[in-house]
Each structure stands twice: as structure tokens, then as C-alpha cells.
Write an enzyme that holds these catalytic residues in place. Structure first.
Site, PDB file in Angstrom:
ATOM      1  N   ASP A 168      78.299 -26.688  59.212  1.00 30.11           N
ATOM      2  CA  ASP A 168      78.058 -26.972  57.478  1.00 30.11           C
ATOM      3  C   ASP A 168      79.060 -27.370  56.987  1.00 30.11           C
ATOM      4  O   ASP A 168      80.390 -27.279  57.389  1.00 30.11           O
ATOM      5  CB  ASP A 168      77.804 -25.499  57.268  1.00 30.11           C
ATOM      6  CG  ASP A 168      76.571 -24.684  58.049  1.00 30.11           C
ATOM      7  OD1 ASP A 168      75.488 -25.375  58.465  1.00 30.11           O
ATOM      8  OD2 ASP A 168      76.654 -23.536  58.446  1.00 30.11           O
ATOM      9  N   ARG A 191      74.023 -29.673  59.726  1.00 31.72           N
ATOM     10  CA  ARG A 191      72.999 -28.738  59.155  1.00 31.72           C
ATOM     11  C   ARG A 191      73.320 -28.454  57.463  1.00 31.72           C
ATOM     12  O   ARG A 191      73.075 -29.548  56.994  1.00 31.72           O
ATOM     13  CB  ARG A 191      73.349 -27.287  59.925  1.00 31.72           C
ATOM     14  CG  ARG A 191      72.267 -26.387  59.672  1.00 31.72           C
ATOM     15  CD  ARG A 191      72.490 -24.860  60.362  1.00 31.72           C
ATOM     16  NE  ARG A 191      73.507 -24.064  59.676  1.00 31.72           N
ATOM     17  CZ  ARG A 191      73.252 -22.906  59.385  1.00 31.72           C
ATOM     18  NH1 ARG A 191      72.020 -22.311  59.392  1.00 31.72           N
ATOM     19  NH2 ARG A 191      74.205 -22.090  58.794  1.00 31.72           N
ATOM     20  N   ARG A 250      64.693 -27.610  51.412  1.00 25.71           N
ATOM     21  CA  ARG A 250      65.684 -26.503  50.983  1.00 25.71           C
ATOM     22  C   ARG A 250      66.639 -26.960  49.906  1.00 25.71           C
ATOM     23  O   ARG A 250      67.852 -26.832  50.079  1.00 25.71           O
ATOM     24  CB  ARG A 250      66.277 -26.147  52.250  1.00 25.71           C
ATOM     25  CG  ARG A 250      65.602 -25.522  53.538  1.00 25.71           C
ATOM     26  CD  ARG A 250      66.342 -25.031  54.435  1.00 25.71           C
ATOM     27  NE  ARG A 250      65.120 -24.377  55.447  1.00 25.71           N
ATOM     28  CZ  ARG A 250      65.457 -23.950  56.565  1.00 25.71           C
ATOM     29  NH1 ARG A 250      66.644 -23.502  56.940  1.00 25.71           N
ATOM     30  NH2 ARG A 250      64.652 -23.393  57.604  1.00 25.71           N
ATOM     31  N   LYS A 253      66.926 -23.481  48.843  1.00 27.80           N
ATOM     32  CA  LYS A 253      66.057 -22.355  49.236  1.00 27.80           C
ATOM     33  C   LYS A 253      66.580 -21.075  48.627  1.00 27.80           C
ATOM     34  O   LYS A 253      67.975 -20.852  48.930  1.00 27.80           O
ATOM     35  CB  LYS A 253      66.374 -22.452  50.972  1.00 27.80           C
ATOM     36  CG  LYS A 253      65.172 -21.273  51.553  1.00 27.80           C
ATOM     37  CD  LYS A 253      65.056 -21.431  53.031  1.00 27.80           C
ATOM     38  CE  LYS A 253      64.114 -20.453  53.603  1.00 27.80           C
ATOM     39  NZ  LYS A 253      63.537 -20.936  54.905  1.00 27.80           N
TER      40      LYS A 253
END
Length: 508
Positions: A168, A191, A250, A253
Site C-alpha cells: 500500500d 494494492r 473503490r 470505498k
């Protein structure tokens, strides 16, 4: 003596040039980062890690590229039948996203170790890229409980983009009370660009660019799917004037089942998206206003379209209905003819929630102005441009007295996140839980209004502005500083000094 005075002024100006531009606002109102500490420029990766990780107040300047890539490892995982890595998809490292009927086992996936080991960030930090700092291959991770952090003017990129669970770019581990993420650029992640974990955080994400262009996409469409997720139970998040483009999902999200959050999404620009923007759960209370959608397949997911706690301001009638709760009309969103439908949601409970914390809201620009404004002002390269460092008009209310300005109440830790669910190529992946205006002005006397000199305003409270009738004298060590015509705030003397000698002052 004259030479010494000039040298001192030059040194002060140089130090000020390495300070935060603008003032935190929205749910991050009052955040000062490392304002009370020393200014240090990281010379190498080892020093950078050390400067970021403790809780000592400090401004950490990153004025060059740090490339962490080059050390690889291998691990087992899986591929997708429906969207294979051989066809522009991503591989999945480990077993969290594997095991379904769409999976094909892969015994050896080579990945760069840096992406899986982010830099730890502690409390009281200003992390400044000054529009030229760049982290390659490794992201930042705010440690659980780290608070009062500003991240501004940085670029994050290339953290194992072909491998889900490869990294991330910016993670908030929880209980992160007061974070301002401003004028950064995010691209090429394995990600998430940004993710919050299960304990609550109070955050403003403003003027950032989320660039999803990629050749390795979980949805096999050259758009990055994993944009941002907020799962903290009690998250308070302002999303203001961000640029989302070429992302597939997303974006953002909001929440998950059983996890409450409060979100104000205002004046964001969504462009060229082969997927969805807003995905939301019934536990996520969100006011979505003044955003612009251009060539976005799905502005809201089917699930979000059924939500009872979203207010998407679909028309002028819905905009006018905000007045009784917020003290102003909301601003309708704009959706062009090449985009899908934005769900028309008008939950009255949302207005009640935001009416109680309206001092933390910003008044949007017209949606018609958003595309041009955001493209001209978002991202590190535009840090310090004429209208990129302050929100639009702040709602006329003392933000220091709102619930949003108070520290977030921690909740018990939740289990570590699980993997995204495997999906078919026709449908974008869905995860059951997260595994997977004018610039602020220099210090001035109190702004216009009929404020009284009686009483004392606490640190970072409102002390002036049009229509303001409260006290104008600040607590000891703080000065009433004009942010815009509608809002003046009690700012620490050190912060006042930086604004007087900062980038805008140098240009006058």
C-alpha cells in the site's frame, strides 16, 4: 550588524520555505504536524526512517527521490482465470486472496521486498516533499495511535504494481487523530493508494492526484482498481478537490458492515474511469456534493445506490434542503453525458449528522468550476499555486467546538484484514473487508464581524470572520490569524511566523 540582520532574515526565509503551505481544515482542522520541532532534511534512507518513526515534533523534508527498490524475494500465491497476469491482470501474493474457483495456484511470485515494508510514521510530523520529493517502491504507514501528522507535496509510486499484497502507498493503522494529506500524487501500487484500518482516524485528504494508469489491473482494463478504503469504526474523513483518473474501483470505498464512518466528499474530480467511484455501506454516513464526473462508468455502485445514509445532492431541490441543517445550501454534483448515473440519494439523517458538526465542513465551489480548478491545482507540482492551499469558504461556525475537532475515541482492535474476493472479468473485484479560493492569508488582525473582546478563544478556535460574534482574543501563545473572509483562527505564534515568511510572502 546590517550583514548579520540580512543573514538572519535570509535564514528565516529559507526555513520558512521548508514549511507547510496553508492550514489544515475539514476534519483535520487544528492539525499542526511538526510545527513545534526542528526542520530536518533526510540525507539517506536510513536517516529518513529514523526521523519519521518516533513521536518527536519534527518537520521532515524529502527534497529528492528515494528509490527503495532492488531487493527481491519470492513467495507462493495465485493468479485469476478471469483476469490473468498474462492478460494485463495482477498476481496475488500469499493465500489471503486465493482459494476460490477463479484462482490458479502460482508456486513462485517474485516481488520487491520494499513494497511490503513501509516506512513507519509516528506522531507530530510534517512530511514535506516540496513538490520534488518522491518515494519509489515503498509507502508510508502511520502507526497505531500516531496523531497530528501532515503529509504534503510528495509523490508515491511503483510499489509492486503487478502484485496485489505487494504494498500500500499510504496506510493509517488506526487511532490516527488528526492527519492532513495534501497535494500528493499516488500511482502504480500493488494494492491501495490510501487505506485506513479498523480503529478510527480523523483525516482530510485534499488536492491530491490519484493516477490509476497501469498495465497490470485487477480488472484487466488498464485502470488501477484499489484506490482507497476507509474501514475505521468512527472514521471522520474530508475528501476535498482531489483528482481521480483512470481508476476502476473503490474511489472511494466508504465503511463496511458494522463499521461507522462520517465522510464529506466535496469538489472532487472523477475522470476517465472504467469502473466505479463511490462504494458505500449503510454504516457510512456521507455528504457527497459539488463533485464532477466525466466519463465515469459508474459514479455510485449498486450497493451505494441502495444506501440509506448517503446524501448525493442530485438536484437544486436537494441542495436547498440542506439550508435548515447546515446554514447553507448544498451544491449539486455534475455528471456528464458519457458517465453512468449518480444515485439520487437524499437521506435526511445525513443532514442531521452534518448539522451537528458543520464547523468542519467547507463550502464547495460550483461543480461547473471543479474540473478546471482541480486539474490546475492538484498534485505536488501545483503546491503553492494561487488557489490550491486553502478550502473554499469555511462554514461560519467555531470548528474548535465541534465534535469533529475533538480527538477520536479509540475502539478495540479488530482482526487483521482479509483478502479481496475473487471475481469474474465482467465484474470488478469486491473485497469483503480490507485485507485488500484564495490561499490562506498571512497573519492579520481579526477579520470583519462584530466579535467581542471579552473572553479568550482556545487554541485553533475561531476568533473572527464575517458574521462572527464571539471573542477575538486568543489564548496565550496564539494569534488570531485570517484564513479567509469567513474564518479567522487562533494559530500558534510559530505557525504565524512561518506564514509571514512562507512561499506566498516571498512572492509578494
Amino acid at each position: 550588524m546590517r550583514v548579520q540582520a540580512v543573514a538572519a532574515l535570509l535564514a528565516a526565509s529559507q526555513a520558512a520555505a521548508q514549511s507547510v503551505v496553508g492550514t489544515a481544515y475539514g476534519f483535520a482542522n487544528g492539525v499542526t504536524g511538526g510545527a513545534d520541532g526542528e526542520v530536518v532534511t533526510a540525507s539517506d534512507a536510513e536517516e529518513l526512517a529514523k526521523l519519521l518513526s518516533d513521536d518527536t515534533a519534527r518537520t521532515v523534508v524529502i527534497d529528492k527521490e528515494f528509490d527503495f527498490t532492488g531487493t527481491t524475494a519470492t513467495g507462493a500465491g495465485c493468479d485469476r482465470k478471469s483476469c490473468s497476469a498474462n492478460n494485463g491482470g495482477q498476481l496475488y501474493l500469499g493465500d489471503l486472496s486465493c482459494g476460490g474457483s477463479d484462482n490458479v495456484a502460482v508456486s513462485s511470485i517474485t516481488y520487491d521486498v520494499a513494497g511490503t515494508k513501509p516506512l513507519a510514521v509516528g506522531s507530530n510530523k510534517s512530511i514535506l516533499g516540496l513538490g520534488k520529493g518522491k518515494l519509489i517502491g515503498k509507502g508510508l504507514e502511520l502507526q497505531s495511535g500516531a496523531s497530528n501528522v501532515i503529509i504534503q507535496g510528495l509523490e508515491f509510486t511503483n510499489a509492486n504494481p503487478g502484485i496485489v499484497w505487494g504494498g500500500d502507498l499510504l496506510a493509517l493503522k488506526g487511532k490516527n487523530d488528526g492527519v492532513w494529506i495534501d497535494h500528493n500524487k499516488f500511482s502504480l501500487a500493488g494494492r491501495m493508494f490510501i487505506v485506513s484500518h479498523y480503529d478510527p482516524s480523523r483525516v482530510t485528504i485534499s488536492n491530491n492526484e490519484f493516477d490509476g494508469k497501469t498495465t497490470t489491473s485487477a480488472s484487466c482494463n488498464n485502470n488501477h482498481y484499489w484506490t482507497m478504503m476507509f474501514y475505521g469504526d468512527g472514521d471522520q474523513v474530508t475528501l476535498d478537490k482531489n483528482y481521480y483518473h483512470d481508476v476502476a474501483g473503490r474511489a472511494p470505498k466508504l465503511g463496511e458492515d458494522g463499521s461507522k464512518g462520517t465522510f464529506h466528499a466535496v469538489n472532487n474530480y472523477f475522470s476517465n474511469m472504467n469502473g466505479h467511484a463511490f462504494d458505500a455501506y449503510d454504516s457510512a454516513t456521507a455528504l457527497i456534493e459539488g463533485n464532477a464526473f466525466e466519463s465515469v462508468n459508474q459514479p455510485t455502485t449498486d450497493k451505494a445506490a441502495q444506501s440509506k445514509v448517503l446524501y448525493t445532492v442530485p438536484d437544486e431541490s436537494a441542495a436547498s434542503a440542506c439550508t435548515s441543517s447546515l446554514g447553507r445550501a448544498c451544491v449539486a454534483n455534475s455528471v456528464d453525458s458519457s458517465s453512468g448515473k449518480l444515485a439520487a440519494l437524499k437521506a435526511d439523517s445525513v443532514l442531521t449528522t452534518f448539522g451537528a458538526i458543520k464547523g468542519s465542513l467547507v463550502k464547495p465551489l460550483s461543480a461547473a468550476e471543479v474540473a478546471a480548478h482541480v486539474k490546475a491545482n492538484a498534485g505536488p507540482a501545483n503546491l503553492g499555486s494561487s488557489s490550491s492551499t486553502a478550502p473554499s469558504k469555511v462554514v461560519e461556525e467555531d470548528a474548535a467546538e465541534t465534535d469533529a475537532a475533538a480527538p477520536v475515541t479509540p475502539v478495540s482492535s479488530a482482526p487483521e484484514e482479509e483478502a479481496p474476493a475473487a471475481t469474474s472479468e465482467a465484474a470488478a473485484p469486491v473485497a469483503s473487508s480490507p485485507a485488500a479560493v484564495e490561499p490562506a492569508q498571512p497573519a492579520t488582525p481579526p477579520a470583519t464581524g462584530s466579535g467581542s473582546s471579552s473572553g479568550s478563544v482556545p487554541a485553533y478556535g475561531q476568533c473572527g470572520g464575517q458574521g462572527y460574534t464571539g471573542a477575538t482574543a486568543c489564548a496565550s501563545g496564539y494569534t488570531c490569524t485570517k484564513q479567509n473572509d469567513w474564518y479567522s483562527q487562533c494559530i500558534a505564534a510559530s505557525a504565524k511566523f512561518r506564514r509571514n515568511f512562507g512561499p506566498f510572502a516571498m512572492r509578494r
